[in-house]
Scaffold this active site. Sequence first.
Site, mmCIF file in Angstrom:
data_model
loop_
_atom_site.group_PDB
_atom_site.id
_atom_site.type_symbol
_atom_site.label_atom_id
_atom_site.label_comp_id
_atom_site.label_asym_id
_atom_site.label_seq_id
_atom_site.Cartn_x
_atom_site.Cartn_y
_atom_site.Cartn_z
ATOM 1 N N ASP A 63 0.811 -1.178 -0.113
ATOM 2 C CA ASP A 63 0.080 0.104 0.085
ATOM 3 C C ASP A 63 0.764 1.345 -0.038
ATOM 4 O O ASP A 63 1.576 1.406 0.853
ATOM 5 C CB ASP A 63 -0.839 -0.001 1.300
ATOM 6 C CG ASP A 63 -1.993 1.022 1.101
ATOM 7 O OD1 ASP A 63 -1.829 1.972 0.501
ATOM 8 O OD2 ASP A 63 -3.269 0.486 1.598
ATOM 9 N N SER A 113 -6.995 4.092 -1.815
ATOM 10 C CA SER A 113 -6.768 2.780 -1.545
ATOM 11 C C SER A 113 -8.017 2.054 -1.823
ATOM 12 O O SER A 113 -7.934 0.793 -2.220
ATOM 13 C CB SER A 113 -6.161 2.324 -0.242
ATOM 14 O OG SER A 113 -4.714 2.950 -0.249
ATOM 15 N N HIS A 174 -9.997 -3.032 6.128
ATOM 16 C CA HIS A 174 -9.400 -1.757 5.794
ATOM 17 C C HIS A 174 -9.669 -1.814 4.162
ATOM 18 O O HIS A 174 -10.141 -2.841 3.883
ATOM 19 C CB HIS A 174 -7.865 -1.737 6.123
ATOM 20 C CG HIS A 174 -7.339 -0.459 6.018
ATOM 21 N ND1 HIS A 174 -6.506 0.107 5.273
ATOM 22 C CD2 HIS A 174 -7.561 0.770 6.967
ATOM 23 C CE1 HIS A 174 -6.050 1.266 5.447
ATOM 24 N NE2 HIS A 174 -7.002 1.877 6.530
ATOM 25 N N THR A 176 -7.926 -1.980 1.348
ATOM 26 C CA THR A 176 -7.500 -2.860 0.481
ATOM 27 C C THR A 176 -7.957 -4.377 0.639
ATOM 28 O O THR A 176 -8.648 -4.854 -0.400
ATOM 29 C CB THR A 176 -5.764 -3.157 0.554
ATOM 30 O OG1 THR A 176 -5.227 -1.996 0.207
ATOM 31 C CG2 THR A 176 -5.402 -4.273 -0.146
ATOM 32 N N ASP A 339 2.017 2.707 3.699
ATOM 33 C CA ASP A 339 1.342 3.992 3.215
ATOM 34 C C ASP A 339 1.205 4.776 4.603
ATOM 35 O O ASP A 339 1.181 5.853 4.537
ATOM 36 C CB ASP A 339 -0.289 3.254 2.956
ATOM 37 C CG ASP A 339 -1.226 4.460 2.610
ATOM 38 O OD1 ASP A 339 -0.833 5.288 1.750
ATOM 39 O OD2 ASP A 339 -2.070 4.546 3.234
ATOM 40 N N ASP A 380 -0.983 0.076 -4.748
ATOM 41 C CA ASP A 380 -2.076 0.727 -5.561
ATOM 42 C C ASP A 380 -2.003 2.085 -5.778
ATOM 43 O O ASP A 380 -2.666 2.635 -6.834
ATOM 44 C CB ASP A 380 -3.128 0.803 -3.873
ATOM 45 C CG ASP A 380 -2.571 1.266 -2.810
ATOM 46 O OD1 ASP A 380 -1.329 1.302 -2.639
ATOM 47 O OD2 ASP A 380 -3.481 1.028 -1.958
ATOM 48 N N HIS A 381 -0.987 2.779 -5.219
ATOM 49 C CA HIS A 381 -0.779 4.109 -5.630
ATOM 50 C C HIS A 381 0.599 4.578 -5.091
ATOM 51 O O HIS A 381 1.065 3.758 -4.249
ATOM 52 C CB HIS A 381 -1.798 5.276 -5.090
ATOM 53 C CG HIS A 381 -1.972 5.090 -3.631
ATOM 54 N ND1 HIS A 381 -1.051 5.595 -2.673
ATOM 55 C CD2 HIS A 381 -3.007 4.415 -2.903
ATOM 56 C CE1 HIS A 381 -1.360 5.386 -1.542
ATOM 57 N NE2 HIS A 381 -2.528 4.668 -1.543
ATOM 58 N N HIS A 456 -1.077 10.968 -1.168
ATOM 59 C CA HIS A 456 -0.639 9.951 -2.042
ATOM 60 C C HIS A 456 0.081 10.751 -3.135
ATOM 61 O O HIS A 456 -0.229 12.128 -3.360
ATOM 62 C CB HIS A 456 -1.953 9.232 -2.669
ATOM 63 C CG HIS A 456 -2.568 8.435 -1.563
ATOM 64 N ND1 HIS A 456 -3.716 7.837 -1.786
ATOM 65 C CD2 HIS A 456 -2.227 8.014 -0.352
ATOM 66 C CE1 HIS A 456 -4.070 7.130 -0.609
ATOM 67 N NE2 HIS A 456 -3.147 7.162 0.278
#
Length: 526
Positions: A63, A113, A174, A176, A339, A380-381, A456
Amino acid sequence: MKVAALFILGCLVWEGMAKPEFPEQEKDPGFWKEWAQRTLKNALTLQDLNKNVAKNIILFLGDGMGVPTVTAARILKGQLSGQNGEETQLEMDKFPYVALSKTYNTNAQVPDSAGTATAYLCGVKANEGTVGVSAAAVKSQCNTTRGNEVTSILKWAKDAGKSVGIVTTTRVNHATPSAAYAHCVDRDWYSDGDMPAEALQSGCKDIARQLFENIPDIDVIMGGGRRNMYPRNTPDVEYPGDKKHNGTRKDGRNLVGEWTDRMKDKRGYYVWNRKDLFSLNPSNVDYLLGLFEPADLPYELERNKETDPSLTEMVDVAIKILRKNERGFYLLVEGGRIDHGHHDGKAKHALHEAVEMDRAITRAGLLTSIYDTLTVVTADHSHVFSFGGYTHRGNSIFGLAPIMSDIDQKPFTSILYGNGPGFKFVNGARENVSTVDYEHNNYQAQAAVPLSMETHGGEDVAIFSKGPLAHLLHGVQEQHYIPHVMAYAACIGQNKNHCHTNSGSPSLSHISPTLAVLLSVKWLLC
Ligand SMILES: *[C@@H]1O[C@H](CO)[C@@H](O)[C@H](O)[C@H]1NC(C)=O
Ligand SMILES: *[C@@H]1O[C@H](CO)[C@@H](O)[C@H](O)[C@H]1NC(C)=O
Ligand SMILES: *[C@@H]1O[C@H](CO)[C@@H](O)[C@H](O)[C@H]1NC(C)=O
Ligand SMILES: [Zn+2]
């Protein structure tokens, strides 16, 4: 032999002398040429594409693990084992195929996310803040859920008779992991206690509940999030005196109790600490629910090694349970707190989390084979994390650039953030970082713009892949393409026309002669 001896001698000289900036052998053009030739020879073997059926499919999701984070984690991993770090190979670096993933959400250039999880798990791009619903659903509007649900590769795998698992360092509900099993217009609806009355009245369900109700018996679930499973005012089993860890459910349900009741005769076990996890023998366990904290698991650097398992340990147990199914398995592994480290501006935590996920990838590689297991590693990012400043070879990844600012004449750390909580003025000027411990675990690297949470980043992230049909992940791709490839390789989900059934187990119609030989040799040996 001679080369090896020279190499060892070189290392001894290298250890014994004042540390030169880089190994002596790097001055020799032959060193680089031989290295490149070995790599080339290896690359040429990839001309025989692995077109086996992926019996097992594993997704490792870091993440917030953008490309700068991967590079910095690589250097950290090398430095933790006494090397300069730049030349180190992460486990993910060894994967033969790499692609770029375009991460935007349908309504966001810089994504979150939840929308991204819907893309790489359900194969459909979606709005930020929503999980397991298409972009026709509107964030936080319960009445836009129905009819817009989209299913995930975890469900496609379960429907095909595979075992399925979720392992994360965050709460199991969460963003994800939740896109793997839930359909929810708001990623923050962890329990019914987090939902507006109107959404509950309209029939929307919280994510914790959906974990146990949507897909019958996910085989392995490990992570945090206990408090969303118990009624309000139920003290937490590990922190009974800490009121903030009380259960949060308004409906009075005990989801863990309901699960253990259902599992009575099914070799299913609930554990909430590392010791109980390791008291289990995975060959006698068919279902496992491990909830190790009321919310997220601690950062790896702060982990209590008695009570909480590492991500690597959880992955080890998960695979040993899941691989008993002769039809194979799907496993989602999330390094979820890379993250969080970045959001806090605490790069040291973020990078140690990334290194720990890389260790978990190594462990998974030892427990599986590239002949029948497709493993994909991605993010994811990204984040607005960077490192630079003309640092010398082997410079501590958390260290200073070798130059002062020519504007304010002060030093600066190599790691910086575009925005975040590390923005700091002292007496109206940028802080002199030489006056603080910038290698501390909780040091917040300087940021250009003050924000309580760093944001992000919007650039592409990497997709690393190995195993059957891993080569389909190449080039610059949309993020939602990922589960389509994984499903195609495993002969699950849609477009299975290329798979034909042969004595019960699916196979691909085009198996190269070399691979066929390899496969039959493997069959003879096993
Ligand atoms: C859906 O709910 C929202 C409030 O969340 C409301 O404004 C809207 O009118 C509702 N739409 C329909 C079609 O009922
Ligand atoms: C937590 O639970 C305890 C025990 O039931 C109760 O006394 C306390 O008021 C609760 N605290 C909160 C914040 O819910
Ligand atoms: C920054 O701090 C260091 C260590 O205290 C000091 O030697 C240096 O002079 C300071 N630089 C500036 C520009 O204040
Ligand atoms: Zn985030």
